[in-house]
Write an enzyme that holds these catalytic residues in place. Structure first.
Site, PDB file in Angstrom:
ATOM      1  N   GLU A 147       0.808  -1.226   0.000  1.00  0.00           N
ATOM      2  CA  GLU A 147       0.000   0.000   0.000  1.00  0.00           C
ATOM      3  C   GLU A 147       0.840   1.276   0.000  1.00  0.00           C
ATOM      4  OE1 GLU A 147      -2.814  -0.307   3.194  1.00  0.00           O
ATOM      5  OE2 GLU A 147      -3.622  -2.217   2.478  1.00  0.00           O
ATOM      6  N   GLU A 261      -6.382 -10.633  -1.071  1.00  0.00           N
ATOM      7  CA  GLU A 261      -7.173 -10.367   0.140  1.00  0.00           C
ATOM      8  C   GLU A 261      -8.663 -10.283  -0.201  1.00  0.00           C
ATOM      9  OE1 GLU A 261      -5.702  -7.031   2.395  1.00  0.00           O
ATOM     10  OE2 GLU A 261      -3.604  -7.462   1.916  1.00  0.00           O
TER      11      GLU A 261
END
Length: 354
Positions: A147, A261
């Site tokens: 991220e 995810e």
């Protein structure tokens, strides 16, 4: 030698023991169908995890994040991470390790330290070497950097970017390669599935790492999706073709891709109509991976809605996983399994028989 046509290929695949998600994925030529896990004492969750052929990979949900492993400088808490590594080993599953360099769940001594370029790199190196040394040979994949991007594709403001600049990303990859060259190295991020500015940013990161002469094995698309418009996400899961197109935009750079995810949330409470829409969204996600040769696998971010992170983060939203609170399979489970079994693009996986 004869070649099976697509219909026969489907029958051949279905004749194998494909009663679970992972078994079906492997029969279709993929590497794994996995789950995130927090080890806990819940018989229902354990029963699903122990079901042969259901999962082939475990990702520690939180146990390997920096804050969990090294909350204070030089003080390591290996217990929870070891539990997850052992859970994978005992079941013969891959261990997909997550994550080494991330702005969040970062202890304050790192996030708020008075660093310069050299000292912060040393902190990164010490942490990476300690963690990689502990789990060398056990982690089949590592999310090296997680991220690093804002939604507009620019770099996120983090201690690593402020002090080192964008070079912190290839530097982290170099450190991990030196510590364990056998593991697969991934850049991992969310909202890459839509093909916009953030996707372009992740493509830029991939090229940046490669420009340093370093290996990046894959890009992880987290795939926290919605099956209907919600207060926190107006854009629903894209079409299967559009998803596959985004995956291919990365594989063109000679890297693998994976959904790392996956969960697909809705406005709660759920009803049959919403559950069917959710099942269709899961079919699009899983199907897009099946359509792309270098999509190696899918990981769902948890087994059951009972422990999903979604309701606590997005109030009024949930029902995002494949099993409900009581560990009953949902329509999304059936649609995912059927999509894998359908062996789309099977003509590219022609099975030869003598």
């Amino acid at each position: 030698m004869a070649w099976l046509q697509p219909t026969l290929c489907r029958k051949e695949l279905e004749s194998r023991q494909t009663s679970g998600l992972d078994a079906a994925m492997k029969a279709a030529g993929k590497k794994y169908f996995g789950t995130a896990l927090t080890v806990r004492n819940d018989a229902g969750e354990t029963n699903v995890l122990n079901t042969k052929g259901e999962f082939g990979s475990i990702t520690p949900e939180n146990a390997m994040k920096w804050e969990a492993i090294q909350p204070n400088r030089g003080q390591f808490n290996w217990g929870p991470a070891d539990q997850h590594a052992n859970a994978a080993t005992q079941r013969g599953m891959e261990l997909r390790c997550h994550t080494l360099v991330w702005h969040s769940q970062l202890p304050s001594w790192v996030a708020n330290g008075n660093w310069n370029n050299q000292t912060l790199q040393q902190v990164m190196k010490d942490h990476i070497n300690a963690v990689m040394g502990r789990y060398k040979g056990k982690c089949t994949h590592w999310d090296v950097v997680n991220e690093a991007l804002n939604e507009d594709g620019t770099y996120r403001d983090s201690v690593f970017y402020r002090v080192i600049g964008e070079a912190f990303i290839p530097i982290a990859f170099r450190m991990v390669l030196a510590a364990d060259p056998t593991t697969k190295l991934y850049y991992n991020d969310y909202n890459l599935e839509y093909g916009g500015a953030k996707t372009a940013g992740a493509i830029r990161i991939t090229k940046l790492i490669q420009s340093y002469g370093l290996r990046i094995d894959g890009v992880g698309l987290q795939a926290h999706m919605t099956s209907e418009s919600t207060p926190t996400q107006s854009t629903v899961t894209p079409s299967r073709a559009n998803l596959a197109s985004v995956l291919n935009s990365f594989t063109k750079l000679n890297v693998d891709v994976a959904y790392t995810e996956l969960d697909i949330r809705m406005n709660t409470p759920a009803n049959q109509q919403k559950l069917q829409a959710n099942a269709a969204a899961y079919a699009r996600m899983v199907g897009s991976c099946m359509d792309v040769k270098r999509c190696v696998g899918v990981t769902v971010w948890g087994i059951s809605d009972k422990y999903s992170w979604v309701p606590g983060t997005f109030p009024g939203e949930g029902s995002a996983l494949l099993w409900d609170d009581n560990f009953n399979k949902k329509p999304s489970y059936t649609s995912s399994l059927n999509t894998i079994r359908a062996c789309w693009k099977c003509h590219r996986l022609l099975v030869s028989i003598s």
